[in-house]
Design an enzyme around this catalytic site. Structure first.
Site, PDB file in Angstrom:
ATOM      1  CG  ASP A 232      -2.060  -0.930   1.131  1.00 37.45           C
ATOM      2  OD1 ASP A 232      -2.076  -1.715   0.154  1.00 37.45           O
ATOM      3  OD2 ASP A 232      -2.936  -0.917   2.020  1.00 37.45           O
ATOM      4  CG  ASP A 233       0.123   3.741   2.133  1.00 38.93           C
ATOM      5  OD1 ASP A 233      -1.056   3.704   1.751  1.00 38.93           O
ATOM      6  OD2 ASP A 233       0.470   3.585   3.314  1.00 38.93           O
TER       7      ASP A 233
ATOM      8  CG  HIS B 153      -4.407   2.760  -1.056  1.00 41.19           C
ATOM      9  ND1 HIS B 153      -5.310   1.951  -0.405  1.00 41.19           N
ATOM     10  CD2 HIS B 153      -3.551   3.214  -0.090  1.00 41.19           C
ATOM     11  CE1 HIS B 153      -5.014   1.907   0.881  1.00 41.19           C
ATOM     12  NE2 HIS B 153      -3.958   2.679   1.110  1.00 41.19           N
TER      13      HIS B 153
ATOM     14  CG  HIS C 170      -3.881   7.475   2.233  1.00 43.49           C
ATOM     15  ND1 HIS C 170      -4.020   7.465   3.597  1.00 43.49           N
ATOM     16  CD2 HIS C 170      -3.491   6.224   1.896  1.00 43.49           C
ATOM     17  CE1 HIS C 170      -3.715   6.275   4.080  1.00 43.49           C
ATOM     18  NE2 HIS C 170      -3.391   5.499   3.058  1.00 43.49           N
TER      19      HIS C 170
ATOM     20  CG  HIS D 216       2.280  -0.182   4.487  1.00 38.14           C
ATOM     21  ND1 HIS D 216       2.024  -1.090   5.502  1.00 38.14           N
ATOM     22  CD2 HIS D 216       1.149   0.557   4.340  1.00 38.14           C
ATOM     23  CE1 HIS D 216       0.785  -0.913   5.951  1.00 38.14           C
ATOM     24  NE2 HIS D 216       0.237   0.078   5.257  1.00 38.14           N
TER      25      HIS D 216
END
Length: 729
Positions: free
Chosen positions: A99-100, A150, A154, A251
């Site tokens: 993620d991210d 995603h 955010h 991540h």
């Protein structure tokens, strides 16, 4: 700087005879440049929003609206049909998810580990990061990984409106289209966790997103690598029990991911040896690929977006360098001004200081005038009241308002009028020089008034035979308006404090046309006043330096001048000053490679003038641009603090300048507002001058409209403010 009195050319007219308005066109180009720079910064700030670790900080809410099969089901939730379903990954299948990202440091390391073991994964990217690092998204797709959404910024979608959710998804897809030419049907909500943690706040979002064609992907195991618990703990938390399949949450961005990379290497190696396979989600579920190619207009829109973000990154890098340069220049200039002004004041105010033998012989005062009917009487009467013997030559440069007749009707002793066809200010001054009777020549503007002691104070430096020209102390007389008060601050601090500094450095760039004096022999040696530039006062001053003459500043030779009272007039005046200064620097550029006095001025004076009068003002807007950027995107406190430091340094210099000039400090109350508003106009003026110079444009003279409101100090309501007479050490 001098006021310009050259007659304007006839105004441009359209075919219908109406006057064409030029000011909006002048404003348009520099304004567009500044807007473009701001847009680049705003775009950069927009795609640099902070990405936080994926963990929800608030307590989970009620779960009454969430179907039990979802709460007890798998991590893949499909709400695209009439009834929600949930799916599990088959046993011995692992779907690594990150993620991210993408992150320029950690994502390549993650991809290298995956490539090492021929393992595939799913990267849930944010739009901000994908826009900034499109090459990494492209690499993910090229190496067989899947990409999911995603969101763009955010946010916690359970707190957002449907329109915001739509925007987050569409902008995220736009970034993917520009980066890799694809769309995706996979989605992971920020701050999501296990399916059993779905609540009444997040469930409606999942339903809504499913109706838009997305699979919601949660996880079976959470490595909690954002906590950086150590490699062993990350592996333990990520490993499923009893050979079950799992979607693993990790991540590749949002902080230091060195533990994640180290754990990933061991995790894949160990579990592959244990019979696990590392596939993308659709491979593990035997679904069609989540990627769909983007073509046509949508593809070009995505590429344009990514290109714009890249341009903003590059532009910002250049602007940061420019900000560093202007920071050095600003503090260097302020430091030099303070130190050298203190030294100058101590030198010229010492009780033993003398320029040389006192100058008592008569001098000639030249007053070039074009349509100065409203001002000329006060100007001439102030000269006649001089306590130094003078002759006054009013050179009427083709006035059409009776300026010459007004002077003649006064019948004042020692005042002569010379009439000529309109030829411009340099021609008028040269005509006056030719008709002057004395060896010292004082020049002033037709809208300026002298104090009785001005001429005497102005000519005393000629007691030193090395002095060829003297700059007086030009002051704003009409300072009762806000724009006048701002110019008053600028004159006292920006001009006169500068002149003290340049005097000490022996490279003063300008004798102000409002109050200056010259030795006749010096004028003759350099060829008199030139029409080569729009800043004839700067041009002649530089010529004096190159010829080996000293140019000094006489602080007590005060002259009161009428400053522009409207933004349009101020624009016209400063536009000519800026452009004329550039012309003068260019004209005298060969001094850099010459020897003797010319070479000294070329290698000391020209660089200082170019840095402090051209480059620094051009880059100065970056201070305010980054102030706005910091206020919007942070860190707000540090940004405001830095701006206040610059303002405090300016206030310190201004206070000292007002102290030296014996001015009332109350005018400095408007200094902060001047920095916010007035300074912006000066930025645009200089930018327009640069554009004019670089494009080879030509700038014409324009006559400023005068009101005649400036008189001698203490002469009534229209007079200039009186000067406080108190000693200054």
């Amino acid at each position: 700087m001098a006021s310009r009195t050259r007659r304007p050319r006839p105004p441009a007219r359209g075919r219908d005879g109406s006057r064409r308005r030029r000011v909006p066109m002048r404003l348009a180009l520099p304004a567009l440049v500044l807007v473009a720079l701001m847009a680049m910064l705003m775009l950069r700030g927009f795609v640099h929003s902070e990405i936080l670790a994926d963990h929800r900080v608030q307590d989970p809410g009620s779960k009454t609206a969430v179907p039990s099969e979802v709460l007890k089901g798998g991590p893949v939730i499909d709400t695209r049909g009439s009834a929600p379903t949930s799916l599990h990954v088959p046993d011995r299948e692992l779907v690594l998810t990150f993620d991210d990202g993408p992150d320029p440091v950690w994502t390549p390391k993650v991809l290298d580990v995956l490539k090492k073991y021929d393992a595939h994964a799913v990267f849930f990217v944010t739009g901000t990061m994908a826009s900034r690092y499109p090459d990494l998204v492209e690499r993910m797709v090229d190496e067989g990984h899947e990409v999911g959404l995603h969101t763009f910024n955010h946010p916690d979608l359970s707190l957002q409106s449907q329109s915001r959710i739509d925007w987050e998804l569409s902008q995220n897809q736009l970034a993917l289209a520009g980066a890799a030419g694809i769309r995706t049907s996979l989605f992971r909500p920020p701050y999501s966790s296990f399916a059993r943690h779905m609540d009444d706040n997040s469930w409606p979002v999942t339903e809504y997103i499913g109706k838009k064609g997305y699979l919601t992907v949660l996880n079976d195991t959470d490595s909690e690598d954002w906590k950086r618990p150590g490699v062993e703990e990350i592996i333990r938390r990520a490993t499923p029990e009893n050979g079950k399949g799992a979607i693993v949450l990790m991540h590749d961005s949002g902080g230091d991911r060195s533990q994640t990379v180290a754990a990933l290497d061991r995790f894949i190696s160990t579990l592959q040896d244990d019979g696990y396979k590392f596939h993308t989600l659709t491979e593990a579920l035997d679904f069609p690929s989540a990627h769909a190619p983007v073509t046509g207009l949508d593809l070009w829109k995505g590429k344009a977006w990514v290109y714009a973000v890249g341009a903003s990154e590059n532009t910002t890098g250049v602007l940061v360098v420019g900000l560093s340069v202007i920071g050095v220049l600003v503090f260097a200039r302020f430091g030099l001004m303070l130190l050298l002004s203190i030294a100058h004041a101590r030198r010229v105010r010492h009780r033993d200081f003398r320029w040389g033998v006192p100058v008592t012989e008569p001098v000639s005062v030249l007053v070039p005038a074009y349509n100065e009917a409203k001002c000329i009487e006060q100007t001439v009467r102030s000269l006649v009241a001089s306590d130094h013997p003078i002759e006054v030559l009013v050179i009427d440069d083709g006035s059409t308002d009776g300026t010459a007749r007004i002077v003649e009707d006064l019948g004042l002793p020692g005042v002569r009028v010379i009439r000529q066809l309109n030829g411009g200010k340099p021609a008028a001054l040269n005509r006056g020089i030719a008709n002057a009777s004395y060896d010292i020549i004082v020049m002033m503007d037709g809208d300026t008034v002298f104090e009785p002691a001005t001429v005497r104070e102005l000519v005393q430096p000629f007691g030193d035979p090395r002095v060829g020209a003297v700059a007086g102390n030009a002051k704003v007389g009409n300072r009762d308006t806000l724009i006048g008060a701002w110019q008053h601050i600028e004159y006292v601090m920006g001009f006169n404090l500068d002149r003290r500094m340049y005097d000490m450095l022996q490279c003063m760039p300008t004798i102000p046309g409002a109050v200056g004096a010259f030795r006749r022999t010096a004028l003759e040696r350099v060829g008199g006043m030139s029409e080569d530039t729009l800043a004839e006062d700067t041009d002649i001053t530089m010529a004096m330096h190159r010829d080996g003459w000293r140019v000094v500043y006489a602080e007590n030779a005060r002259a009161w001048t009428e400053a522009p009272e409207s933004v349009q007039q101020l624009w016209s005046q400063r536009y000519r000053w800026s452009y004329g200064t550039m012309q003068a620097i260019w004209k005298h550029r060969r001094a850099i490679i010459e020897r003797g006095p010319s070479g000294r001025f070329g290698r000391v004076g020209l660089p200082l003038v170019s840095l402090f009068m051209v480059l620094a003002p051009l880059l100065a807007p970056l201070i305010d641009v980054f102030l706005l950027y910091g206020l919007v995107f942070g860190p707000t406190e540090k940004t405001i603090g830095a701006w206040l430091v610059v303002l405090a340094v300016q206030a310190l210099c201004a206070t000292y300048a007002f102290y030296l000039d014996r001015e009332r400090m109350t005018h400095l109350i408007s200094l902060p507002l001047q920095q916010i508003l007035y300074r912006q106009l000066m930025y645009v003026v200089l930018l327009q001058s640069w554009i004019t110079a670089l494009t080879g444009g030509r700038l014409r003279w324009q006559k400023l409209r005068r009101t005649g409101a400036v008189g001698l100090p203490g002469a009534g309501s229209g007079a200039a403010p009186s000067v406080e007479q108190r000693p200054v050490g």
